[in-house]
Structure formats: C-alpha cells, structure tokens
Design a protein around this motif. Structure first.
Motif, PDB file in Angstrom:
ATOM      1  N   SER A   1       0.825  -1.153   0.056  1.00  0.00           N
ATOM      2  CA  SER A   1       0.086  -0.171   0.030  1.00  0.00           C
ATOM      3  C   SER A   1       0.849   1.280   0.062  1.00  0.00           C
ATOM      4  O   SER A   1       1.744   1.361   0.847  1.00  0.00           O
ATOM      5  N   ILE A   2       0.558   2.091  -0.945  1.00  0.00           N
ATOM      6  CA  ILE A   2       1.289   3.522  -0.879  1.00  0.00           C
ATOM      7  C   ILE A   2       0.420   4.566  -0.401  1.00  0.00           C
ATOM      8  O   ILE A   2       0.620   5.842  -0.409  1.00  0.00           O
ATOM      9  N   ILE A   3      -0.691   4.197   0.529  1.00  0.00           N
ATOM     10  CA  ILE A   3      -1.548   5.348   1.071  1.00  0.00           C
ATOM     11  C   ILE A   3      -0.793   6.375   2.014  1.00  0.00           C
ATOM     12  O   ILE A   3      -0.851   7.554   1.732  1.00  0.00           O
TER      13      ILE A   3
ATOM     14  N   VAL B   1       9.163  -0.775  -2.995  1.00  0.00           N
ATOM     15  CA  VAL B   1      10.558  -0.841  -3.891  1.00  0.00           C
ATOM     16  C   VAL B   1      11.289  -2.032  -3.343  1.00  0.00           C
ATOM     17  O   VAL B   1      11.876  -3.009  -4.220  1.00  0.00           O
ATOM     18  N   SER B   2      11.489  -2.370  -2.370  1.00  0.00           N
ATOM     19  CA  SER B   2      12.093  -3.350  -1.646  1.00  0.00           C
ATOM     20  C   SER B   2      11.498  -4.745  -1.996  1.00  0.00           C
ATOM     21  O   SER B   2      12.263  -5.852  -2.366  1.00  0.00           O
TER      22      SER B   2
ATOM     23  N   GLY C   1      14.990   0.960   8.424  1.00  0.00           N
ATOM     24  CA  GLY C   1      15.600  -0.152   7.994  1.00  0.00           C
ATOM     25  C   GLY C   1      14.872  -1.103   7.145  1.00  0.00           C
ATOM     26  O   GLY C   1      15.086  -2.412   7.157  1.00  0.00           O
ATOM     27  N   THR C   2      13.727  -0.593   6.320  1.00  0.00           N
ATOM     28  CA  THR C   2      12.963  -1.434   5.581  1.00  0.00           C
ATOM     29  C   THR C   2      13.632  -2.368   4.392  1.00  0.00           C
ATOM     30  O   THR C   2      13.656  -3.404   4.239  1.00  0.00           O
ATOM     31  N   MET C   3      14.511  -1.490   3.761  1.00  0.00           N
ATOM     32  CA  MET C   3      15.288  -2.117   2.714  1.00  0.00           C
ATOM     33  C   MET C   3      16.343  -3.345   3.369  1.00  0.00           C
ATOM     34  O   MET C   3      16.361  -4.389   2.815  1.00  0.00           O
TER      35      MET C   3
ATOM     36  N   MET D   1       7.644   7.573   3.503  1.00  0.00           N
ATOM     37  CA  MET D   1       8.940   6.928   2.775  1.00  0.00           C
ATOM     38  C   MET D   1       9.077   5.484   3.263  1.00  0.00           C
ATOM     39  O   MET D   1       9.700   4.846   2.395  1.00  0.00           O
ATOM     40  N   THR D   2       8.388   5.287   4.189  1.00  0.00           N
ATOM     41  CA  THR D   2       8.491   3.574   4.695  1.00  0.00           C
ATOM     42  C   THR D   2       7.590   2.820   3.597  1.00  0.00           C
ATOM     43  O   THR D   2       8.243   1.790   3.318  1.00  0.00           O
TER      44      THR D   2
END
Length: 356
Positions: A110-112, A175-176, A201-203, A168-169
């Motif tokens: 989701s990009i909400i 993307v990840s 640290g998502t990526m 941003m997360t």
C-alpha cells in the motif's frame, strides 16, 4: 520580425490543453477521495467486480448521491484508477487495476501513507509561490512560503515528521519487494551492505530476509537511529553523518538519497561512500536506487512527465533534483568513479551499480 499566426483550430486545441493543466489538481483530489471513501478496500474485500449499487451499499453512500458518485467513478475509470467490466446482462461492474491495488489499506504494498504525505498542505501549499520564488533570494519555494526550511519545519512538527517517515517507509516497502522479486542479483555474492539514510531499515530487513548471509547495517542520523523501536535481530543500526564518514562494507545502498541534494553535496556523499568500500576487483560497489530522467523501460510520456514533476517537487521543497544519465555521470566522475551500470526496471526509478 513577423508575429506567428495560429489557426483557429490550433487555438481551440490549445485551450483544451491549458484547461487540462488548469483542472489537473482535481486528479489529485479524486485520488485522495477514493482513498477516503475506501473504494479499493471494498473491491478487494468483495474479491470480484461490483455493480454500482453494490459498491454504494458497501461504502454507505446514500441514494441521493448515487448519480454524482456514478459520475465520479466514470472519471476514476478514465484515470485508470479503476476498471469497468460488463456482466452477462450488460450491467457495468467496477474492478481493481494495478494502480488501485496499491490503494488498499493495511497491505504490504500500500502506498497510502506516501499519498497522504504528498497531499498534505505542508507539501502542497508552497507550490503556490513557485513563480515569485524565481525572483526571490530564498533557497526554496517552501522556505519562501513557510519562512523556514523543510527539514527545520519537520523537526519542529513531530506529527508531520511522523507522517513523512511513514510515507517514506511505505515507498521503501514497495520498492524492496519489487527489487527482491525481480532484481535480487545485484546483492548476490555480497558479504555486507550498509543502507545509508536507511530510516527504519525497511530495505535492510528485506535484504537480510532474502540473503541471511549478508551482514546488513542501517546508517542514519543519530536521532533517527535512537528513535527506532522496531529493530530486527541480525541487522545492525548505526548513527552518524554521511557527509563525514560511512561505515565500511562490501557495498553501500542509497535509496532515494541523491535527489535530496545538489551536485556538490552529492559528490561529497559519493566520496565518503567510496572510502568505505573495497575496490571493484574485491567486490566493492554502490547500489543506487533513484530516477534516471528520460531513461526507463516504459517510454510512455506519462513516465517522463512524472519524473519531471518529481524534479520540480525536489526543487520546491529542498533544493534537490532528479537527474538524467549525463548528469549522474558528471557527479560520478567528479567523485572519482569511472564505471557504472544502469538497470531500468522500477518504473520511474532505476538501479545504478557504481564501481570504484
């Protein structure tokens, strides 16, 4: 010099073009409203296309609003947020598209939060002074409008800072996931990776999950690292300043970092990263995820236009910029790098592998 004359047809077509630009803000409002109403959520929950009557019932829209909601859906379909299908009786049914699939709440892709951030007045309002800013001594339209720089305002307003980090997360999650599904080979064989400006640290977590043998480090400003509550075991978290030094590693990852900074600042970041990695022969490299304007697998005009609008957004907020390949090459050479490889596969963005 004679004045250029335009035909009546050309002028009427031009009026249509200008009007389209004039009313384009309503596209953003349609996007925002579709999320507020939860249209994508209703269709996802149903698991199949829905008639207008079913959709209005699921969204608790009163009968008095059925007709305007139908017109609203017609526009959303034209914008390709949703799709129309016909059932066996010829009745119109509404269905999800890839775009609206990204608008389902509480899902990994989701990009909400990203959408919510960029439709917030703190992001949008300063664009009203873009014209006057060109004659102003202030660094950005944002500073001209609010009287302070973007990062200063973010530090002073915890709620906005929280919204920014969540936005941003959500982008990093999408993307990840895509990187690990389609281009994971860029990490194959690496022993260690430092995610510079990695936020929460998502990526790094995605890399560690797919490649548990890679030692992953999240590197960000000390106050960002200190505020982290959800830390994944096996991932190291280090605070510092990328303009001073970067932790040593086999590879350095920089996602959506360089578009925040001008060329001189980017060269400094690149130089600090170059000091932190081994030679190309020893497997050292930088992995950059960012836009390469005008170079993408999708040459559709919409892709280029969106990259150019992102460039204006960076200019508006923080004196940053998006770059074409020639502009990327210039900062690479200035920082002492000579060899790079660009993989265009992330829609608006690309992966750049940069070697010392």
């Amino acid at each position: 010099m004679a004045e250029i004359e335009f035909t009546t047809t050309e002028l009427m077509e031009a009026q249509g073009q200008v009007w389209n630009l004039l009313f384009s803000y309503l596209k953003s409002m349609c996007l925002k409203s579709s999320v507020e109403l939860g249209i994508a959520d209703a269709l996802k929950k149903q698991g199949k296309p829905m008639k207008l009557s079913e959709l209005t019932s699921a969204l608790s829209i009163p009968p008095s609003k059925f007709e305007p909601f139908s017109r609203f859906m017609t526009t959303l379909v034209h914008l390709e947020l949703f799709a129309e299908k016909l059932d066996d009786s010829g009745a119109t049914m509404y269905a999800l598209t890839p775009a609206s699939r990204l608008l389902v709440k509480d899902e990994a892709m989701s990009i909400i939060p990203f959408l919510t951030l960029h439709l917030d007045p703190m992001i949008c309002d300063s664009s009203h002074v873009l014209g006057p800013w060109f004659k102003s001594p202030t660094e950005t339209p944002f500073e001209l409008y609010f009287g302070k720089g973007f990062w200063d305002v973010a530090r002073e307003k915890p709620e906005f800072s929280k919204m920014f980090n969540e936005g941003m997360t959500s982008d990093s999650r999408l993307v990840s996931d895509v990187v690990m599904m389609t281009c994971r080979d860029v990490f194959k064989g690496l022993k260690s990776v430092v995610d510079v400006g990695g936020g929460n640290g998502t990526m790094a977590r995605s890399i560690a999950h797919v490649f548990p043998e890679i030692n992953c480090t999240v590197f960000d400003l000390p106050h960002v690292i200190d505020a982290l509550e959800d830390r994944q075991p096996g991932v190291e978290y280090v605070g510092g300043d990328m303009f001073v030094s970067v932790p040593h590693a086999n590879a350095i990852l920089l996602k959506s970092i360089f578009h925040d900074w001008n060329d001189e600042e980017c060269v400094k970041i690149l130089q600090r990263c170059k000091e932190a990695i081994p030679s190309k022969v020893e497997g050292g490299k930088l992995i950059i995820i960012d836009a390469v304007v005008g170079a993408a697998t999708n040459k559709h005009a919409r892709t280029i236009e969106t990259q150019l609008l992102l460039d204006l957004l960076m200019m508006n907020l923080i004196s940053g910029r998006e770059r074409n390949e020639c502009e990327w090459q210039n900062i690479f050479l200035s920082a002492g790098f000579k060899d790079y490889k660009i993989t265009h596969f992330l829609g608006l963005r690309s992966i750049i592998e940069l070697y010392p």
